[in-house]
Scaffold this active site. Sequence first.
Site, mmCIF file in Angstrom:
data_model
loop_
_atom_site.group_PDB
_atom_site.id
_atom_site.type_symbol
_atom_site.label_atom_id
_atom_site.label_comp_id
_atom_site.label_asym_id
_atom_site.label_seq_id
_atom_site.Cartn_x
_atom_site.Cartn_y
_atom_site.Cartn_z
ATOM 1 N N GLU A 1 0.894 -1.234 -0.056
ATOM 2 C CA GLU A 1 0.072 -0.065 0.003
ATOM 3 C C GLU A 1 0.702 1.039 -0.167
ATOM 4 O OE1 GLU A 1 -4.292 -1.031 1.998
ATOM 5 O OE2 GLU A 1 -2.423 -0.022 3.577
ATOM 6 N N CYS A 2 0.741 2.128 -0.931
ATOM 7 C CA CYS A 2 1.432 3.503 -1.090
ATOM 8 C C CYS A 2 2.680 3.365 -1.103
ATOM 9 C CB CYS A 2 0.875 4.339 0.310
ATOM 10 S SG CYS A 2 1.319 6.246 -0.009
ATOM 11 N N GLY A 3 3.532 3.654 0.120
ATOM 12 C CA GLY A 3 4.821 3.363 0.019
ATOM 13 C C GLY A 3 5.329 1.997 -0.198
ATOM 14 N N THR B 1 -1.305 -0.915 -4.682
ATOM 15 C CA THR B 1 -1.892 0.219 -5.140
ATOM 16 C C THR B 1 -1.485 1.626 -4.147
ATOM 17 O OG1 THR B 1 -4.093 1.031 -5.179
ATOM 18 C CG2 THR B 1 -3.456 -0.458 -3.260
#
Length: 441
Positions: free
Chosen positions: A329-331, A430
């Site tokens: 997720e993200c990072g 994502t």
Amino acid sequence: MTARALIIGAPRSGSGKTSVTIGLLRAFARRGIKVRGVKSGPDYIDPGFHQAATGLPGLNLDTWAMEPALVAHLLNDAACDTELVLIESAMGLFDGIAGGEGRTGSAADLARLLGIPVLLVLDVSGQSQTAAAVAVGFRHYDPDVKIAGVIMNRAGSERHVRLSGEAITATGLPLTGAVLRSPDLVLPERHLGLVQASEHPQIESHIEKLADVMEASLDLDAIFDLAVPLMQRVEISAQANLPPPGQRIALAQDAAFTFLYPHVAAHWRAHGAEIVPFSPLADEPPAADCDVCWLPGGYPELHAGTIAAAERFRAGLKAFAQTRPVHGECGGYMVLGETLEDADGVTHRMTGLLSHRTSFAKRRMNLGYRQALIAVDGPLGKAGSAIRGHEFHYASIVDGGSDTAFATIADGTGKPLGLSGGRRDQVSGTFFHAIARVIDR
């Protein structure tokens, strides 16, 4: 024990809610009161400060992302062995989106849904009697949101306190004290908000200082009395919570990977999952006896060189992904890509398990709620599952790669935003952070 609850709200971000809340949490804990902090909205960082102040895990309650029954369940769970719950509002008390009645994401939704009064923190710098007009406006703006009292923050002098305070008390609103302006009370910040509690070099002494100020400046007995016993609700359900993605979950956990919602991890554990932490920055791979690997968000852009040099981590993650799911997720999603360009324009090799490339040098803020329809079966659920969450990052995708999209997303009002993330074999990722599932009615 029946817990009491109070919302700490304000007219806007930057009013000093976090410092006041942290100081109050520690001040009540000093009195032997079992107190817990809660944050409204999608904020990873403040719950860490709440935990540092109380020794109890933090919690997020988000009325847009979470079904009302899940909000009630999570608060009921957090309050079951607690005497006092202080809920810190995100942004301004009424700030949210057009998500429908009671689903705006604002702390005012929580006040209405759960019957919890608000203690209003007013930054009175640059005004005096006008602060009373602001307080009166809040008192009458929504009759279903009770403003129970006022704290004046960042007052400039005792004269300033007297002028503002007399005007506020003349309106009939209880004034529970005033905090004088001081640079010593400011918490350090960076691009995603406050520096995390775990990275604050003198977090304990700072919290103690905040508690000293709140004890000296505020009427703690009056504030405790403003809190009300939580209503008993019949409709309490955890059905919309995110299910564990596996029985043994390898979770990246260090200064680069920190953003996992407390309620998500708590729910995984409550349903029998075991979380096995590992540190990519220490060049540790995920444990081979786990059945899923989760790379949460955080600050990989600040540690890109260390991650690039972590050969054992990268090799271990690649071997893990050949037979078991890996999700970022993200990072975490950035680290799953081919490369990450840091703020200085230096490009670092990442794990290459997905084909996209990201940059922190080419910054563009991405902020907002997201509703996602999962495209393929994976750690977040079956294909077609609806997930609510949010994005908050400054990194940009400079090359989208060739992987299959992970999800189709819309913003918080339902406006389509297109495809999101990537999926290749057992690896998915994502930019959006998942908060809760949408339950079919």
